[in-house]
Design a protein around this motif. Structure first.
Motif, PDB file in Angstrom:
ATOM      1  N   UNK A 103       6.930   9.839  65.633  1.00  0.00           N
ATOM      2  CA  UNK A 103       6.266  11.151  65.635  1.00  0.00           C
ATOM      3  C   UNK A 103       4.770  10.989  65.367  1.00  0.00           C
ATOM      4  N   UNK A 104       4.404  10.095  64.456  1.00  0.00           N
ATOM      5  CA  UNK A 104       2.982   9.867  64.171  1.00  0.00           C
ATOM      6  C   UNK A 104       2.220   9.448  65.430  1.00  0.00           C
ATOM      7  N   UNK A 107       9.856  15.462  58.449  1.00  0.00           N
ATOM      8  CA  UNK A 107       9.231  15.690  59.750  1.00  0.00           C
ATOM      9  C   UNK A 107       8.329  16.914  59.710  1.00  0.00           C
ATOM     10  N   UNK A 108       8.808  17.995  59.107  1.00  0.00           N
ATOM     11  CA  UNK A 108       8.011  19.220  59.050  1.00  0.00           C
ATOM     12  C   UNK A 108       6.705  18.990  58.286  1.00  0.00           C
ATOM     13  N   UNK A 152      26.236   5.710  66.196  1.00  0.00           N
ATOM     14  CA  UNK A 152      25.096   6.292  66.905  1.00  0.00           C
ATOM     15  C   UNK A 152      24.186   5.177  67.418  1.00  0.00           C
ATOM     16  N   UNK A 153      23.796   5.287  68.703  1.00  0.00           N
ATOM     17  CA  UNK A 153      23.142   4.147  69.351  1.00  0.00           C
ATOM     18  C   UNK A 153      22.323   4.668  70.524  1.00  0.00           C
ATOM     19  N   UNK A 154      21.025   4.406  70.530  1.00  0.00           N
ATOM     20  CA  UNK A 154      20.190   4.899  71.622  1.00  0.00           C
ATOM     21  C   UNK A 154      18.748   4.488  71.457  1.00  0.00           C
ATOM     22  N   UNK A 155      17.847   5.463  71.547  1.00  0.00           N
ATOM     23  CA  UNK A 155      16.423   5.149  71.469  1.00  0.00           C
ATOM     24  C   UNK A 155      15.633   6.364  70.965  1.00  0.00           C
ATOM     25  N   UNK A 156      14.398   6.108  70.534  1.00  0.00           N
ATOM     26  CA  UNK A 156      13.439   7.158  70.174  1.00  0.00           C
ATOM     27  C   UNK A 156      12.153   6.864  70.926  1.00  0.00           C
ATOM     28  N   UNK A 159       6.922  18.197  72.822  1.00  0.00           N
ATOM     29  CA  UNK A 159       5.664  17.642  73.325  1.00  0.00           C
ATOM     30  C   UNK A 159       5.123  16.504  72.455  1.00  0.00           C
ATOM     31  N   UNK A 160       5.919  16.043  71.504  1.00  0.00           N
ATOM     32  CA  UNK A 160       5.461  14.978  70.606  1.00  0.00           C
ATOM     33  C   UNK A 160       6.382  13.761  70.655  1.00  0.00           C
TER      34      UNK A 160
END
Length: 495
Positions: A333-334, A370-371, A445-449, A425-426
């Motif tokens: 997110x940063x 996050x907020x 749980x398995x995936x990507x960011x 949008x982030x």
């Protein structure tokens, strides 16, 4: 010459990782409620004290020389007549020494002051105590109550193998209080009194029931991720857990009950979504039959998974709200915030249809982090940043109380194994909850960011297209769809 044995030809198996690359991974976090009850316990303690120095010397002498003459005892210590009379009165008053015909003997009470193996005499006083104490109803072990918040009070309970036993706990408190007495002893007794011992348990009165959250972390070896093992160290120290095997067994029963069949929850379809939304990132792991899960798993386990300017999409293993993944998501997110996007109106989670998803306060805490991070970096907006969840089916209470808004749907075109997190949008994260390396087992749980603009745009468009099934009221979905629309055209280069 003797025939040499021929070397065996070993075919390479289908193991997920070779032994030298294996590691332990955190693949789940759950907070569950432990049923407990308060009991009023009335008991007595025998408090070890010390006799006076002069009395101690006399008792030790009489113990060593039974029947010693009073004059000889006085001469031995160099006491005057008044001094020996005072000491003898101190000894005979409570019945510790018997005087007969000018000689001294220990009474049974005096002899009992010398514990086996001890040279010094000790005395005891018996004092009454009455306290309200908490015990769990599974292991019947000490458990102090504490205040719990709205999310915690809606968490699931640990399963009880024999619920009928919980009604007979009061009878067992007598024995269990004795077992844990030194853990339960009052602080003032531990600090001010030398060696308090339990003398008797006189009465046990059951009082109010209560619940205490227990954190169950789930780990697995990377070579066998669908075979979970539980870890209760976030709740109690290892030596305390060993005193509570019933709770450990209940936690294992809970996790074992979460095993699923991958085909029944749409795992292949969830993998397709992973590839469709980040095709460039996963292109090396895609074959004609789809995502090569085992190969991507090995890559994900071996990578550090930390985002960089030139690494906009990173693998994720385990729930987004584990401590390690929450930090990784914040980093993603940063980087996404550096694009200068305005603060979004909401955070959007698309929940998978797997049991106990989000059953932990770490989910709420991750949303809060996050907020705060977004509010501190992105330009302020007129509306409060809200956490919204799309939940296929009826959401459990802990999900309702974790999010500001929950939009439910009677049916959904989303694969049940699919989870999506969108910071509009982030940044985005997409996970498939699937047994890895097996057709059934614990769903990891398995995936990507990613903060790649193209991946973010594709993911938002994918979710916006599915929002119509969650239209319980018109205003909220319209607002979400508007927020998920692209703010500027993004060319279709890869991720």
């Amino acid at each position: 010459m003797a025939n040499q044995p021929r070397p065996l030809l070993r075919l390479k198996g289908h193991e997920l990782l070779p032994a030298d690359e294996d590691r332990r991974l955190e693949v789940g976090v759950y907070d569950v409620l432990l049923p407990c009850r308060k009991y009023e316990v009335a008991y007595k303690i025998a408090i070890l004290g010390k006799v006076s120095q002069s009395l101690e010397f006399l008792l030790r002498l009489v113990k060593a020389v039974p029947g010693i003459e009073e004059g000889s005892a006085a001469a031995f210590f160099g006491f005057e007549q008044a001094e020996i009379s005072y000491v003898l009165n101190e000894a005979t008053g409570p019945g510790l020494v018997e005087r007969r015909e000018g000689r001294l003997w220990l009474t049974p009470a005096g002899d009992a002051l010398f514990r086996e193996g001890a040279d010094d005499p000790s005395i005891y006083t018996v004092e009454e105590r009455r306290r309200d104490l908490g015990f769990d109803l599974l292991a019947i072990a000490p458990q102090p109550p504490r205040a719990i918040d709205s999310v915690e009070m809606s968490l699931p309970e640990l399963p009880i193998a024999d619920p009928a036993r919980t009604g007979k706990v009061g009878d067992r408190i007598f024995e269990r209080f004795s077992r844990f007495f030194h853990e339960l002893a009052e602080r003032r007794d531990r600090e001010q009194v030398q060696q308090p011992d339990l003398y008797s348990v006189d009465r046990v009165v059951p009082k109010d029931r209560f619940q205490v959250p227990v954190r169950v972390r789930v780990f697995a070896q990377a070579s066998a991720p669908s075979l979970p093992e539980i870890d209760l160290s976030s709740w109690r120290a290892e030596h305390e857990i060993s005193d509570r095997p019933q709770i450990e067994s209940a936690a294992a029963m809970l996790i074992d009950d979460l095993k699923v069949n991958g085909n029944h929850i749409g795992v292949p379809q969830a993998y397709e979504v992973l590839v469709d939304l980040a095709p460039e990132f996963l292109k090396e792991f895609v074959t004609k039959s789809g995502l090569n899960v085992n190969r991507y798993w090995r890559e994900a386990v071996g990578r550090a998974g930390e985002p960089r300017v030139d690494r906009k999409t990173v693998p994720i293993i385990g729930p987004l709200y584990t401590e390690a993944n929450a930090r990784r998501l914040l980093d993603v997110v940063d980087y996404g915030l550096r694009s200068g996007a305005d603060q979004p109106e909401f955070l959007l989670s698309v929940a998978p249809q797997t049991r106990l998803w989000g059953a932990t306060t770490q989910n709420r805490d991750t949303l809060s982090y996050l907020r705060r991070r977004i509010a501190a970096v992105a330009p302020a907006s007129a509306t409060e940043l809200r956490a919204v969840c799309l939940f296929p089916g009826k959401a459990p209470w802990f999900v309702d109380r974790t999010f500001d808004e929950v939009l439910a749907a009677d049916f959904s075109h989303l694969p049940p194994a699919l989870e999506i997190m969108i910071v509009p949008h982030i940044a985005v994260a997409v996970l498939a909850h699937a047994p890895i390396g097996a057709s059934s087992g614990y769903a990891v749980p398995f995936g990507w960011a990613s903060f790649d603009e193209n991946v973010v745009t594709r993911t938002q468009a994918f979710v916006a297209d599915k929002l119509w099934t969650f239209m319980c009221d018109r205003e909220t979905p319209d607002r979400l769809i508007k927020e998920l629309q692209p703010r500027q055209k993004v060319e279709s280069s890869g991720s």
